[in-house]
Write a protein that holds these residues in place. Structure first.
Motif, PDB file in Angstrom:
ATOM      1  N   ILE A  32      40.427  44.973  43.946  1.00 57.77           N
ATOM      2  CA  ILE A  32      41.780  44.629  45.087  1.00 57.77           C
ATOM      3  C   ILE A  32      41.612  43.961  46.801  1.00 57.77           C
ATOM      4  CG2 ILE A  32      43.861  45.732  45.328  1.00 57.77           C
ATOM      5  CD1 ILE A  32      43.692  42.506  43.016  1.00 57.77           C
ATOM      6  N   ASN A  67      34.463  38.632  46.281  1.00 55.01           N
ATOM      7  CA  ASN A  67      34.559  39.845  46.240  1.00 55.01           C
ATOM      8  C   ASN A  67      33.781  40.780  47.703  1.00 55.01           C
ATOM      9  OD1 ASN A  67      34.127  43.399  45.610  1.00 55.01           O
ATOM     10  ND2 ASN A  67      36.197  41.986  44.441  1.00 55.01           N
ATOM     11  N   ARG A  72      44.730  37.450  49.486  1.00 56.34           N
ATOM     12  CA  ARG A  72      46.458  37.940  48.787  1.00 56.34           C
ATOM     13  C   ARG A  72      47.306  38.543  49.822  1.00 56.34           C
ATOM     14  NH1 ARG A  72      45.526  36.188  43.249  1.00 56.34           N
ATOM     15  NH2 ARG A  72      47.299  37.081  42.797  1.00 56.34           N
TER      16      ARG A  72
HETATM   17  P1  AP5 Z   1      39.727  37.448  39.191  1.00 52.35           P
HETATM   18  O1  AP5 Z   1      38.819  37.500  38.589  1.00 52.35           O
HETATM   19  O2  AP5 Z   1      40.626  37.517  40.824  1.00 52.35           O
HETATM   20  O3  AP5 Z   1      41.117  39.372  38.713  1.00 52.35           O
HETATM   21  P2  AP5 Z   1      42.352  38.751  37.696  1.00 52.35           P
HETATM   22  O4  AP5 Z   1      42.284  39.403  36.759  1.00 52.35           O
HETATM   23  O5  AP5 Z   1      42.117  37.174  37.186  1.00 52.35           O
HETATM   24  O6  AP5 Z   1      43.610  38.943  39.097  1.00 52.35           O
HETATM   25  P3  AP5 Z   1      45.089  38.621  39.808  1.00 52.35           P
HETATM   26  O7  AP5 Z   1      45.261  39.407  40.830  1.00 52.35           O
HETATM   27  O8  AP5 Z   1      44.777  37.432  39.369  1.00 52.35           O
HETATM   28  O9  AP5 Z   1      45.858  38.929  37.886  1.00 52.35           O
HETATM   29  P4  AP5 Z   1      46.925  38.367  38.188  1.00 52.35           P
HETATM   30  O10 AP5 Z   1      47.618  39.028  36.786  1.00 52.35           O
HETATM   31  O11 AP5 Z   1      47.878  39.472  39.087  1.00 52.35           O
HETATM   32  O12 AP5 Z   1      47.704  37.513  39.302  1.00 52.35           O
HETATM   33  P5  AP5 Z   1      48.207  36.174  38.209  1.00 52.35           P
HETATM   34  O13 AP5 Z   1      47.363  35.162  39.665  1.00 52.35           O
HETATM   35  O14 AP5 Z   1      47.322  35.756  37.972  1.00 52.35           O
HETATM   36  O15 AP5 Z   1      39.115  39.910  39.998  1.00 52.35           O
HETATM   37  C1  AP5 Z   1      39.778  40.604  40.790  1.00 52.35           C
HETATM   38  C2  AP5 Z   1      38.170  40.892  41.595  1.00 52.35           C
HETATM   39  O16 AP5 Z   1      37.601  41.299  40.924  1.00 52.35           O
HETATM   40  C3  AP5 Z   1      37.598  40.343  42.103  1.00 52.35           C
HETATM   41  O17 AP5 Z   1      37.468  40.014  43.436  1.00 52.35           O
HETATM   42  C4  AP5 Z   1      36.523  40.147  41.317  1.00 52.35           C
HETATM   43  O18 AP5 Z   1      35.189  39.149  42.255  1.00 52.35           O
HETATM   44  C5  AP5 Z   1      36.464  40.694  40.827  1.00 52.35           C
HETATM   45  N1  AP5 Z   1      35.780  41.471  39.102  1.00 52.35           N
HETATM   46  C6  AP5 Z   1      35.900  40.536  39.044  1.00 52.35           C
HETATM   47  N2  AP5 Z   1      35.829  40.696  37.317  1.00 52.35           N
HETATM   48  C7  AP5 Z   1      34.269  41.647  37.901  1.00 52.35           C
HETATM   49  C8  AP5 Z   1      33.826  42.962  37.046  1.00 52.35           C
HETATM   50  N3  AP5 Z   1      34.238  42.208  35.378  1.00 52.35           N
HETATM   51  N4  AP5 Z   1      32.843  43.444  37.801  1.00 52.35           N
HETATM   52  C9  AP5 Z   1      33.266  43.945  38.894  1.00 52.35           C
HETATM   53  N5  AP5 Z   1      34.035  43.147  39.899  1.00 52.35           N
HETATM   54  C10 AP5 Z   1      34.188  42.234  38.802  1.00 52.35           C
HETATM   55  O19 AP5 Z   1      49.842  36.669  39.167  1.00 52.35           O
HETATM   56  C11 AP5 Z   1      50.043  36.217  40.446  1.00 52.35           C
HETATM   57  C12 AP5 Z   1      51.846  36.930  40.317  1.00 52.35           C
HETATM   58  O20 AP5 Z   1      52.331  35.660  40.133  1.00 52.35           O
HETATM   59  C13 AP5 Z   1      52.338  38.121  40.209  1.00 52.35           C
HETATM   60  O21 AP5 Z   1      52.310  39.096  40.134  1.00 52.35           O
HETATM   61  C14 AP5 Z   1      53.695  36.849  38.972  1.00 52.35           C
HETATM   62  O22 AP5 Z   1      54.351  37.352  40.514  1.00 52.35           O
HETATM   63  C15 AP5 Z   1      53.781  35.519  39.740  1.00 52.35           C
HETATM   64  N6  AP5 Z   1      53.568  35.263  38.214  1.00 52.35           N
HETATM   65  C16 AP5 Z   1      51.713  34.177  37.502  1.00 52.35           C
HETATM   66  N7  AP5 Z   1      52.209  34.745  36.188  1.00 52.35           N
HETATM   67  C17 AP5 Z   1      53.734  34.712  36.512  1.00 52.35           C
HETATM   68  C18 AP5 Z   1      54.364  34.490  34.918  1.00 52.35           C
HETATM   69  N8  AP5 Z   1      53.862  33.913  33.813  1.00 52.35           N
HETATM   70  N9  AP5 Z   1      55.295  34.951  34.335  1.00 52.35           N
HETATM   71  C19 AP5 Z   1      56.301  35.413  35.643  1.00 52.35           C
HETATM   72  N10 AP5 Z   1      55.531  35.646  37.037  1.00 52.35           N
HETATM   73  C20 AP5 Z   1      54.072  35.512  36.787  1.00 52.35           C
END
Ligand code: AP5
Length: 220
Positions: free
Chosen positions: A130, A144, A166
């Motif tokens: 992150i 990344n 972010r």
């Molecule tokens: P990345 O692919 O960006 O990871 P991600 O799992 O998509 O991470 P997010 O932070 O986007 O997930 P999140 O669930 O917190 O956020 P969301 O947007 O859903 O990878 C991360 C990094 O690692 C990148 O730099 C990538 O290049 C690297 N990487 C990936 N795979 C790798 C590997 N294998 N090896 C090495 N490096 C790697 O949600 C955001 C917010 O929205 C929540 O906190 C909440 O407030 C709200 N929200 C969203 N959905 C809901 C819901 N259903 N209910 C209530 N609130 C919600």
């Protein structure tokens, strides 16, 4: 297309497990619409809509947006025509009430979730990912600083915009996100294990190996 061939997928895992990264590949190969509640909220925040104003208070602090807001948003999206043959849900459901609402909605349509992919990784690695993540505020592309650098430092390869970190990627908000994942979201895995649709995948592998395990799970 009959129900057997439908791909109604949930991609779940802790923040930074790689859901967005793997979603791109799944969509590229299986041509299902990508429904990311996080992306939908960020678009609403950027457009300063009433939903965006409400969601930003929660998201910037790392907290979950209330269920009633999130469920309504997804129900509306899933009722659109492009979801009829399948979909990829990324970041939804995140609570048991969301999972139950989703099951009920799909049952009304005579459908069900066919695959739940659970990306597993430990908190230390997630925190280091992150810190190094940068995103494009315009087109949403994700980079990344360690593993997926943009061609020109600080600039999006796709659209040339300046990359940002972010607001919810601060150490403080990230701790809240990890905690809410453990308490509110992880229990959903058991809900879907009981339905026989859960596959656990080691998200500590390189990006290509994680995707190859996802392909095996989707094609099994
Ligand atoms: P990345 O692919 O960006 O990871 P991600 O799992 O998509 O991470 P997010 O932070 O986007 O997930 P999140 O669930 O917190 O956020 P969301 O947007 O859903 O990878 C991360 C990094 O690692 C990148 O730099 C990538 O290049 C690297 N990487 C990936 N795979 C790798 C590997 N294998 N090896 C090495 N490096 C790697 O949600 C955001 C917010 O929205 C929540 O906190 C909440 O407030 C709200 N929200 C969203 N959905 C809901 C819901 N259903 N209910 C209530 N609130 C919600």
């Amino acid at each position: 297309m009959n129900e057997k061939k439908e791909l109604n997928i949930i991609l779940m895992g802790p923040p930074a497990a790689g859901k967005g990264t793997q979603s791109e590949r799944i969509v590229g190969k299986y041509h299902v619409p990508h429904i990311s509640t996080g992306d939908m909220f960020r678009a609403a925040i950027a457009a300063k809509t009433p939903l965006g104003v409400k969601a930003s208070e929660y998201i910037n602090a790392g907290k979950l947006v209330p269920d009633e807001v999130t469920i309504g948003l997804v129900e509306e999206r899933l009722s659109q025509d492009d979801c009829k043959k399948g979909f990829l849900l990324d970041g939804f459901p995140r609570t048991i009430p969301q999972a139950e609402a989703l099951d009920a909605l799909l049952a009304k349509m005579g459908r069900r979730i066919t695959h739940v992919i659970l990306l597993e990784a430990d908190d230390k690695v997630l925190t280091s990912r992150i810190v190094a993540r940068r995103v494009c505020p315009k087109c949403g592309a994700s980079y990344n600083l360690e593993t997926k650098k943009p061609k020109v430092e600080g600039v999006c390869d796709n659209c040339g915009s300046t990359l940002i970190q972010r607001k919810d990627d601060t150490a403080e908000a990230f701790k809240v996100r990890l905690d809410s994942y453990a308490k509110q979201t992880y229990p959903i895995a058991e809900h879907y294990r009981k339905q026989g649709v859960l596959s656990r995948i080691d998200a500590l592998q390189d990006i290509g190996s994680v995707f190859s395990d996802i392909e095996k799970a989707l094609e099994a």
